[in-house]
Motif scaffolding. Structure first.
Motif, PDB file in Angstrom:
ATOM      1  N   ARG A 118      26.405  31.425  43.798  1.00 14.98           N
ATOM      2  CA  ARG A 118      27.704  31.281  43.136  1.00 14.98           C
ATOM      3  C   ARG A 118      27.975  32.438  42.194  1.00 14.98           C
ATOM      4  O   ARG A 118      29.074  32.993  42.172  1.00 14.98           O
ATOM      5  CB  ARG A 118      27.745  29.971  42.360  1.00 14.98           C
ATOM      6  N   GLU A 119      26.960  32.840  41.422  1.00 17.97           N
ATOM      7  CA  GLU A 119      27.128  33.936  40.470  1.00 17.97           C
ATOM      8  C   GLU A 119      27.293  35.271  41.191  1.00 17.97           C
ATOM      9  O   GLU A 119      28.066  36.135  40.768  1.00 17.97           O
ATOM     10  CB  GLU A 119      25.933  33.991  39.513  1.00 17.97           C
ATOM     11  N   ARG A 120      26.549  35.441  42.275  1.00 19.02           N
ATOM     12  CA  ARG A 120      26.677  36.699  43.034  1.00 19.02           C
ATOM     13  C   ARG A 120      28.081  36.839  43.601  1.00 19.02           C
ATOM     14  O   ARG A 120      28.689  37.907  43.525  1.00 19.02           O
ATOM     15  CB  ARG A 120      25.632  36.740  44.159  1.00 19.02           C
ATOM     16  N   LEU A 121      28.595  35.761  44.165  1.00 20.40           N
ATOM     17  CA  LEU A 121      29.926  35.824  44.761  1.00 20.40           C
ATOM     18  C   LEU A 121      30.992  36.028  43.683  1.00 20.40           C
ATOM     19  O   LEU A 121      31.935  36.795  43.882  1.00 20.40           O
ATOM     20  CB  LEU A 121      30.206  34.541  45.547  1.00 20.40           C
ATOM     21  N   PHE A 122      30.835  35.358  42.557  1.00 17.21           N
ATOM     22  CA  PHE A 122      31.781  35.520  41.443  1.00 17.21           C
ATOM     23  C   PHE A 122      31.854  36.990  41.031  1.00 17.21           C
ATOM     24  O   PHE A 122      32.944  37.555  40.863  1.00 17.21           O
ATOM     25  CB  PHE A 122      31.342  34.652  40.267  1.00 17.21           C
ATOM     26  N   ASP A 123      30.698  37.622  40.880  1.00 16.40           N
ATOM     27  CA  ASP A 123      30.661  39.008  40.442  1.00 16.40           C
ATOM     28  C   ASP A 123      31.295  39.937  41.469  1.00 16.40           C
ATOM     29  O   ASP A 123      32.077  40.836  41.117  1.00 16.40           O
ATOM     30  CB  ASP A 123      29.213  39.426  40.180  1.00 16.40           C
ATOM     31  N   VAL A 124      30.991  39.737  42.736  1.00 13.89           N
ATOM     32  CA  VAL A 124      31.549  40.591  43.790  1.00 13.89           C
ATOM     33  C   VAL A 124      33.069  40.469  43.835  1.00 13.89           C
ATOM     34  O   VAL A 124      33.790  41.478  43.939  1.00 13.89           O
ATOM     35  CB  VAL A 124      30.937  40.235  45.157  1.00 13.89           C
ATOM     36  N   LEU A 125      33.585  39.254  43.726  1.00 18.33           N
ATOM     37  CA  LEU A 125      35.033  39.066  43.808  1.00 18.33           C
ATOM     38  C   LEU A 125      35.748  39.576  42.556  1.00 18.33           C
ATOM     39  O   LEU A 125      36.892  40.060  42.648  1.00 18.33           O
ATOM     40  CB  LEU A 125      35.353  37.582  44.043  1.00 18.33           C
ATOM     41  N   MET A 126      35.107  39.513  41.407  1.00 17.19           N
ATOM     42  CA  MET A 126      35.701  40.123  40.220  1.00 17.19           C
ATOM     43  C   MET A 126      35.734  41.643  40.359  1.00 17.19           C
ATOM     44  O   MET A 126      36.689  42.306  39.921  1.00 17.19           O
ATOM     45  CB  MET A 126      34.923  39.719  38.971  1.00 17.19           C
ATOM     46  N   ARG A 127      34.704  42.207  40.974  1.00 20.11           N
ATOM     47  CA  ARG A 127      34.722  43.645  41.243  1.00 20.11           C
ATOM     48  C   ARG A 127      35.869  43.995  42.193  1.00 20.11           C
ATOM     49  O   ARG A 127      36.492  45.055  42.063  1.00 20.11           O
ATOM     50  CB  ARG A 127      33.388  44.090  41.838  1.00 20.11           C
ATOM     51  N   ARG A 128      36.133  43.127  43.125  1.00 21.55           N
ATOM     52  CA  ARG A 128      37.255  43.364  44.047  1.00 21.55           C
ATOM     53  C   ARG A 128      38.586  43.370  43.279  1.00 21.55           C
ATOM     54  O   ARG A 128      39.439  44.230  43.509  1.00 21.55           O
ATOM     55  CB  ARG A 128      37.274  42.307  45.144  1.00 21.55           C
ATOM     56  N   LEU A 129      38.758  42.434  42.380  1.00 25.90           N
ATOM     57  CA  LEU A 129      39.977  42.411  41.574  1.00 25.90           C
ATOM     58  C   LEU A 129      40.080  43.661  40.696  1.00 25.90           C
ATOM     59  O   LEU A 129      41.173  44.209  40.512  1.00 25.90           O
ATOM     60  CB  LEU A 129      40.016  41.152  40.716  1.00 25.90           C
ATOM     61  N   ALA A 131      38.955  46.598  41.466  1.00 23.90           N
ATOM     62  CA  ALA A 131      39.347  47.693  42.361  1.00 23.90           C
ATOM     63  C   ALA A 131      40.823  47.602  42.743  1.00 23.90           C
ATOM     64  O   ALA A 131      41.463  48.622  43.045  1.00 23.90           O
ATOM     65  CB  ALA A 131      38.476  47.685  43.615  1.00 23.90           C
ATOM     66  N   MET A 132      41.378  46.403  42.715  1.00 22.28           N
ATOM     67  CA  MET A 132      42.789  46.201  43.049  1.00 22.28           C
ATOM     68  C   MET A 132      43.721  46.500  41.877  1.00 22.28           C
ATOM     69  O   MET A 132      44.934  46.660  42.067  1.00 22.28           O
ATOM     70  CB  MET A 132      42.999  44.750  43.513  1.00 22.28           C
ATOM     71  N   THR A 133      43.176  46.578  40.671  1.00 20.34           N
ATOM     72  CA  THR A 133      43.998  46.684  39.466  1.00 20.34           C
ATOM     73  C   THR A 133      44.975  47.861  39.470  1.00 20.34           C
ATOM     74  O   THR A 133      46.132  47.699  39.073  1.00 20.34           O
ATOM     75  CB  THR A 133      43.102  46.734  38.213  1.00 20.34           C
ATOM     76  N   PRO A 134      44.594  49.074  39.919  1.00 26.28           N
ATOM     77  CA  PRO A 134      45.574  50.170  39.917  1.00 26.28           C
ATOM     78  C   PRO A 134      46.805  49.885  40.781  1.00 26.28           C
ATOM     79  O   PRO A 134      47.853  50.512  40.576  1.00 26.28           O
ATOM     80  CB  PRO A 134      44.769  51.357  40.482  1.00 26.28           C
ATOM     81  N   TYR A 135      46.684  48.978  41.711  1.00 31.00           N
ATOM     82  CA  TYR A 135      47.785  48.678  42.630  1.00 31.00           C
ATOM     83  C   TYR A 135      48.494  47.366  42.273  1.00 31.00           C
ATOM     84  O   TYR A 135      49.297  46.871  43.064  1.00 31.00           O
ATOM     85  CB  TYR A 135      47.249  48.594  44.060  1.00 31.00           C
ATOM     86  N   LYS A 136      48.204  46.820  41.115  1.00 32.29           N
ATOM     87  CA  LYS A 136      48.712  45.483  40.767  1.00 32.29           C
ATOM     88  C   LYS A 136      50.246  45.383  40.780  1.00 32.29           C
ATOM     89  O   LYS A 136      50.793  44.431  41.347  1.00 32.29           O
ATOM     90  CB  LYS A 136      48.163  45.061  39.397  1.00 32.29           C
ATOM     91  N   PRO A 137      50.988  46.327  40.188  1.00 30.75           N
ATOM     92  CA  PRO A 137      52.451  46.220  40.251  1.00 30.75           C
ATOM     93  C   PRO A 137      52.978  46.183  41.680  1.00 30.75           C
ATOM     94  O   PRO A 137      53.885  45.398  41.997  1.00 30.75           O
ATOM     95  CB  PRO A 137      52.925  47.475  39.499  1.00 30.75           C
TER      96      PRO A 137
END
Length: 268
Positions: A118-129, A131-137
């Motif tokens: 659960r913790e591993r998946l949480f961390d990976v998906l937060m890293r994905r978010l 990486a998506m941050t520059p494209y958020k708008p």
């Protein structure tokens, strides 16, 4: 460079062919070439250029107003060059997903090895978010536009299945086996819900987003536990069904063999 070279020397530090060609020529011209963009400089990777162009456009105008020609001009590509790498705006979104995948997968996950799944998946998906941050708008506008387009959402689901297969792998969670596809599709749906929260979460700490992600992962765990229980309970019935089908197929093959033996024309 040796100490004998003065500060006004135009001899390049590199021993490259380009350096050898510029050595001994007019210093002013050499400086102009070094300070400015070379006339024969290669273009950026056209795939990445197209993705970045589409994201810039989508951040400023409605998704449905963006034409392929607009993307080509913004990316400084010809239509022929753009067509070589992407056939549509949806395909360019797929290119963005691959860029995000690479950013996440390039990070070192060794520090998560001893953590629960659960913790591993949480961390990976937060890293994905992250990486998506520059494209958020741009993603915010695109998300709103695609909600009323079921065909585009279906195509995007296929892209996300491929991406999240790698996210699960990065978290050390397998996607094979009888329930692998169910696990993968469940994660795609869960992350889509998390993304909806993230798009409206302007708190730098992303408290709402992290709470939603934790909730979705826990719900997914419970669902997969029930699915695994149901699979174990139905295993005897599935075995009986397979045995029955095998007997029917065997019976049909034997009947066909008898028919061939009794038909003289079958021997011809």
């Amino acid at each position: 460079m040796s100490d004998s070279a003065g500060p006004e020397s135009t001899v390049p530090k590199s021993g490259s062919a380009k350096g050898r060609k510029t050595a001994g020529k007019d210093p002013g011209k050499a400086a102009a070439r070094d300070d400015g963009a070379p006339r024969d400089a290669p273009k950026r990777n056209p795939r990445e250029a197209a993705v970045e162009a589409l994201m810039r456009l989508a951040a400023e105008q409605p998704w449905n107003d963006i034409e392929i020609g607009d993307v080509a001009r913004e990316a400084d590509l010809t239509l022929a060059e753009l067509r070589e790498v992407y056939p549509s705006k949806g395909a360019i979104l797929g290119g963005l997903a691959r860029i995000i995948d690479r950013a996440v997968l390039a990070e070192d996950n060794s520090d998560l090895a001893d953590e629960p799944a659960r913790e591993r998946l949480f961390d990976v998906l937060m890293r994905r978010l992250d990486a998506m941050t520059p494209y958020k708008p741009a993603l915010r506008r695109i998300s709103y536009a695609l909600r009323g387009d079921p065909l585009s959402m279906l195509a995007l689901n296929g892209v996300m299945l491929n991406s999240h297969r790698y996210m699960l792998a990065a978290a050390g969670i397998d996607t094979e086996g009888p329930l692998g596809r169910l696990k993968l599709q469940g994660l795609v749906i869960a992350f889509a819900r998390v993304t909806e929260t993230w798009l409206d979460d302007d708190d730098p700490a992303l408290a709402r987003t992290m709470a939603r992600l934790d909730k979705e992962i826990r719900n997914g765990e419970r669902f997969m536990e029930r699915a695994e229980d149901a699979r174990r309970l139905t295993a005897p019935f599935r075995a009986l069904g397979r045995a029955f089908l095998d007997r029917r197929r065997s019976g049909r093959r034997e009947a066909g063999s008898r028919d061939e033996d009794s038909d003289p024309a079958a021997a011809i």
